[in-house]
Design a protein around this motif. Structure first.
Motif, PDB file in Angstrom:
ATOM      1  N   PRO A  69      11.714   5.979  -7.697  1.00 23.57           N
ATOM      2  CA  PRO A  69      10.729   5.193  -6.955  1.00 23.57           C
ATOM      3  C   PRO A  69      11.294   3.985  -6.216  1.00 23.57           C
ATOM      4  O   PRO A  69      10.831   3.665  -5.120  1.00 23.57           O
ATOM      5  N   GLU A  70      12.268   3.306  -6.803  1.00 25.03           N
ATOM      6  CA  GLU A  70      12.785   2.109  -6.133  1.00 25.03           C
ATOM      7  C   GLU A  70      13.561   2.435  -4.864  1.00 25.03           C
ATOM      8  O   GLU A  70      13.838   1.555  -4.048  1.00 25.03           O
ATOM      9  N   ASP A  71      13.909   3.694  -4.663  1.00 25.02           N
ATOM     10  CA  ASP A  71      14.692   4.088  -3.500  1.00 25.02           C
ATOM     11  C   ASP A  71      13.920   4.918  -2.473  1.00 25.02           C
ATOM     12  O   ASP A  71      14.360   5.055  -1.339  1.00 25.02           O
ATOM     13  N   TYR A  72      12.795   5.472  -2.872  1.00 28.63           N
ATOM     14  CA  TYR A  72      12.155   6.505  -2.062  1.00 28.63           C
ATOM     15  C   TYR A  72      11.771   6.025  -0.668  1.00 28.63           C
ATOM     16  O   TYR A  72      11.918   6.743   0.307  1.00 28.63           O
ATOM     17  N   TYR A  73      11.260   4.791  -0.572  1.00 27.18           N
ATOM     18  CA  TYR A  73      10.825   4.273   0.724  1.00 27.18           C
ATOM     19  C   TYR A  73      11.857   3.337   1.344  1.00 27.18           C
ATOM     20  O   TYR A  73      11.553   2.625   2.306  1.00 27.18           O
ATOM     21  N   ARG A  74      13.049   3.345   0.814  1.00 21.65           N
ATOM     22  CA  ARG A  74      14.079   2.418   1.270  1.00 21.65           C
ATOM     23  C   ARG A  74      14.328   2.565   2.773  1.00 21.65           C
ATOM     24  O   ARG A  74      14.570   3.639   3.292  1.00 21.65           O
ATOM     25  N   ASN A  75      14.238   1.411   3.464  1.00 22.80           N
ATOM     26  CA  ASN A  75      14.535   1.333   4.899  1.00 22.80           C
ATOM     27  C   ASN A  75      13.573   2.093   5.800  1.00 22.80           C
ATOM     28  O   ASN A  75      13.906   2.391   6.948  1.00 22.80           O
ATOM     29  N   ARG A  76      12.388   2.434   5.287  1.00 20.92           N
ATOM     30  CA  ARG A  76      11.378   2.980   6.190  1.00 20.92           C
ATOM     31  C   ARG A  76      10.893   1.860   7.108  1.00 20.92           C
ATOM     32  O   ARG A  76      10.995   0.680   6.778  1.00 20.92           O
ATOM     33  N   PRO A  77      10.317   2.193   8.253  1.00 20.45           N
ATOM     34  CA  PRO A  77       9.963   1.155   9.225  1.00 20.45           C
ATOM     35  C   PRO A  77       8.705   0.361   8.876  1.00 20.45           C
ATOM     36  O   PRO A  77       8.525  -0.755   9.365  1.00 20.45           O
ATOM     37  N   ILE A  80       4.664  -4.715   5.075  1.00 18.85           N
ATOM     38  CA  ILE A  80       3.374  -5.302   4.745  1.00 18.85           C
ATOM     39  C   ILE A  80       2.923  -6.272   5.834  1.00 18.85           C
ATOM     40  O   ILE A  80       1.720  -6.418   6.082  1.00 18.85           O
ATOM     41  N   GLU A  81       3.880  -6.918   6.506  1.00 16.20           N
ATOM     42  CA  GLU A  81       3.500  -7.802   7.607  1.00 16.20           C
ATOM     43  C   GLU A  81       2.837  -7.020   8.738  1.00 16.20           C
ATOM     44  O   GLU A  81       1.868  -7.483   9.348  1.00 16.20           O
ATOM     45  N   GLU A  82       3.366  -5.836   9.001  1.00 14.39           N
ATOM     46  CA  GLU A  82       2.782  -4.991  10.036  1.00 14.39           C
ATOM     47  C   GLU A  82       1.353  -4.602   9.655  1.00 14.39           C
ATOM     48  O   GLU A  82       0.441  -4.648  10.489  1.00 14.39           O
ATOM     49  N   THR A  83       1.163  -4.222   8.392  1.00 21.15           N
ATOM     50  CA  THR A  83      -0.185  -3.887   7.935  1.00 21.15           C
ATOM     51  C   THR A  83      -1.129  -5.071   8.094  1.00 21.15           C
ATOM     52  O   THR A  83      -2.247  -4.935   8.600  1.00 21.15           O
ATOM     53  N   ALA A  84      -0.672  -6.250   7.664  1.00 21.30           N
ATOM     54  CA  ALA A  84      -1.517  -7.448   7.758  1.00 21.30           C
ATOM     55  C   ALA A  84      -1.886  -7.765   9.206  1.00 21.30           C
ATOM     56  O   ALA A  84      -3.028  -8.135   9.505  1.00 21.30           O
ATOM     57  N   ASP A  85      -0.928  -7.598  10.108  1.00 14.68           N
ATOM     58  CA  ASP A  85      -1.211  -7.831  11.535  1.00 14.68           C
ATOM     59  C   ASP A  85      -2.265  -6.854  12.041  1.00 14.68           C
ATOM     60  O   ASP A  85      -3.149  -7.220  12.844  1.00 14.68           O
ATOM     61  N   MET A  86      -2.185  -5.608  11.592  1.00  9.47           N
ATOM     62  CA  MET A  86      -3.161  -4.602  12.009  1.00  9.47           C
ATOM     63  C   MET A  86      -4.545  -4.919  11.461  1.00  9.47           C
ATOM     64  O   MET A  86      -5.560  -4.688  12.124  1.00  9.47           O
TER      65      MET A  86
END
Length: 347
Positions: A69-77, A80-86
């Motif tokens: 789990p700690e690696d699965y989403y590593r370096n995806r684009p 959380i800032e992007e979500t908050a902006d949306m």
């Protein structure tokens, strides 16, 4: 994720404060956006942030499927800032906070911040998943135990930890306004107790449902509801990437994956949660599991493109009546046991 369909009218959640744990992508992001378009203040938590980049190169798809789990989403684009902006762009107020929900002290600090900044909390959505792929095709005696236990902890322990610290503020908030109940939503997969094809997958998803039930039992006199929700076949960032398509041309994947014709965006499940949060009679649903497509029929909301995907109806038409969703008869076996009999007034 496309902009909302012009025919959709979100419920009014102005003045409400929500925490979406795991809001970086998938249903978590879809939920944050749906709450945002309804006018809510949304705390968007996760570990993927613009300011903290990992030093490891991005894994290939095959290697990622084996990752912990700690690696699965590593370096995806996604961040959380992007979500908050949306969220803010849709009319709400998005607040990004970096939190590892396996670290109890960090979650405790998060809730303290919400209490200090807002003074109240109305909705908690637990969307942190196992964040790795299950070993389908392997029996339980063939699976990787370390990986399976790590996934279980990531998908279940995080929900318990977050609910533990958030519950007092949810209860206090609900006590101030008896007209509107608080709400905890557990995001899972499936609305039945049938075997799910892999021991760890089965345990994780049924545990999420059971967790909502157990919390509902203990919250039943606190004006806070706890429910579980399952989305249908998702057009999440991960699934679109895996099928080699985008939201703009997702139907191209149907030729190879026919069932994808009945897929839904994460916003669809998010709008189900927004509808639940606005329901003045939500306590009647507490302790049960619901589907995005079933709630769409009840609350009359649509997906981002105006469609109303119904995974249950599609599945029944193609594969027969084998989904077996939990119904009223099923829930009769969930109450009236020794605790309800001997300790009926606790808590």
């Amino acid at each position: 994720m496309t902009s909302p369909d012009s025919s959709y009218r979100p419920p009014d959640l102005k003045g409400r404060v929500a925490l979406v744990a795991g809001a970086t992508r998938g249903v978590g992001r879809g939920t944050a956006l749906a709450l945002g378009e309804a006018g809510a203040t949304v705390y968007c938590t996760g570990r993927s942030t613009r300011t903290e980049k990992t030093e490891n190169p991005r894994r290939g798809a095959a290697e990622a499927r084996k990752a912990l789990p700690e690696d699965y989403y590593r370096n995806r684009p996604e961040t959380i800032e992007e979500t908050a902006d949306m969220v803010s762009a849709r009319g709400g107020r998005g607040i990004p906070v970096v939190v590892n929900h396996l670290e109890a002290d960090k979650v405790d600090n998060l809730i303290s911040s919400i209490r200090r900044e807002q003074g109240e909390l109305h909705v908690l959505v637990n969307d942190i998943s196992e964040s790795a792929e299950h070993e389908f095709g392997k029996a339980f005696w063939q699976t990787d135990l370390n990986r399976g236990f790590a996934m279980f902890r990531n998908a279940v322990d995080t929900h318990i930890i977050t609910s533990h610290f958030a519950a007092p503020l949810l209860i206090e908030t609900a006590a101030k306004d008896k007209a509107q109940s608080g709400l905890i939503v557990e995001i899972g997969d499936g609305d039945s107790f049938v075997y799910r094809g892999n021991l760890f997958f089965d345990m994780i998803k049924t545990t999420v449902i059971r967790q909502a039930f157990a919390m509902a039992r203990e919250l039943r006199r606190k004006n806070v509801a706890a429910i579980a929700l399952t989305p249908g076949f998702l057009r999440s960032e991960i699934m679109l990437e895996r099928f080699g398509v985008s939201e703009a041309n997702w139907r191209d994947a149907v030729r190879k994956y026919p069932d994808y014709i009945s897929s839904e965006t994460p916003l669809f499940a998010g709008r189900a949660i927004a509808a639940l949060a606005a329901d003045a009679n939500i306590m009647k649903k507490s302790g049960r599991v619901f589907s995005s497509w079933g709630l769409s029929e009840e609350y009359d909301f649509c997906d981002a493109d105006g469609s109303r995907p119904h995974w249950g109806r599609y599945f029944k038409g193609k594969y027969g009546d084998c989904l077996k969703p939990c119904d009223g008869k099923f829930y009769e076996y969930w109450s009236g046991g020794p605790m309800d009999t001997i300790y009926a007034n606790w808590p």
